[in-house]
Design an enzyme around this catalytic site. Sequence first.
Site, mmCIF file in Angstrom:
data_model
loop_
_atom_site.group_PDB
_atom_site.id
_atom_site.type_symbol
_atom_site.label_atom_id
_atom_site.label_comp_id
_atom_site.label_asym_id
_atom_site.label_seq_id
_atom_site.Cartn_x
_atom_site.Cartn_y
_atom_site.Cartn_z
ATOM 1 N N HIS A 179 61.777 -28.544 47.346
ATOM 2 C CA HIS A 179 62.000 -29.907 49.127
ATOM 3 C C HIS A 179 63.406 -30.742 47.868
ATOM 4 O O HIS A 179 63.759 -30.705 48.980
ATOM 5 C CB HIS A 179 61.009 -30.620 48.517
ATOM 6 C CG HIS A 179 59.619 -30.072 48.964
ATOM 7 N ND1 HIS A 179 58.963 -29.932 47.423
ATOM 8 C CD2 HIS A 179 58.711 -29.923 49.965
ATOM 9 C CE1 HIS A 179 57.419 -29.381 47.873
ATOM 10 N NE2 HIS A 179 58.014 -28.792 49.384
ATOM 11 N N LEU A 201 60.167 -21.556 43.598
ATOM 12 C CA LEU A 201 59.295 -23.174 43.501
ATOM 13 C C LEU A 201 58.292 -22.798 44.815
ATOM 14 O O LEU A 201 58.536 -22.420 45.802
ATOM 15 C CB LEU A 201 60.187 -24.177 43.318
ATOM 16 C CG LEU A 201 61.314 -24.100 42.536
ATOM 17 C CD1 LEU A 201 62.459 -25.420 42.509
ATOM 18 C CD2 LEU A 201 60.802 -23.762 41.085
#
Length: 282
Positions: A34, A184
């Site tokens: 992110h 991730l």
Amino acid sequence: MKIIDNIKELKEEIKNLKGTIGLVPTMGALHNGHLSLIKKAVSENDNVVVSVFVNPIQFGANEDLDKYPRSLENDAKLCDEQGVKIVFAPKISEMYSDEKNNLTLICPPYEVVDKLCGKSRPGHFDGVCSVVAKLFNLTKANRAYFGQKDAQQLFIVQKMVRDLNFDIEIVPCPIVRESDNLALSSRNQYLTQNDRALALNISKALFNIKKLFLQGIKDTRALVDVSLKIMEGLDVEYIEFVDKNTFNFQTEADRNTIVLIAARVPESNTRLIDNINLWDEM
Ligand code: PAF
């Protein structure tokens, strides 16, 4: 930075912003993947809005909505450090005044949703497109940033933007991996030590496919067979080859191919997805 939980205030703040707006839609539990989206958004826009909303209408009845990791305080701190202007973290009732089956939804066509993740998650992409469209409308963003790990989601959102003429640029961002190549994901938090070791075989299989492809092996059946051996012990939901422009399945890999895998790890029963493209250099 402002943390806003209601639509009225968000609209007022958006009205007062000067210059371009970049939106990073998230479900929170922010990780370095992110952060790479947020950094890119901050570098390309005058203002960045990060939405943090675990969107219930994109979860199926037996999925992990209740246990999905939530960490708003830490997420807000990370956003602040990156220079984000607004974190929009609404409650469910603020976003949806009704049950899913009583809402106006955006439903992408059967052809693009009845495969890959959409096959085992019916209704998932209706939920994604509907919330993303609401966020586009609410933030009036000029650009929105999506990770390439969710390759089918990215393809479907890009199609929605084209089909419905949203005035927004979708910016795809590369997959971020741990040093051992695990992609991730907020769901990596669920993994036990054994699960994590097994989960590594997903990216191992993908990188091996790319290596074999570059050596000249294009037959997807052969590539699937070696990959399934590498992923023994995982419950592989799919391993598919699609053309990046159409998301149609392929039997021969080529330079337009994305290889996608979804698999469950046994102990925590976590469902993980990952993919690799065959056009970038290794
Ligand atoms: O990729 C996600 O985290 C979600 O699907 C999104 C785009 C934030 C919509 O809820």
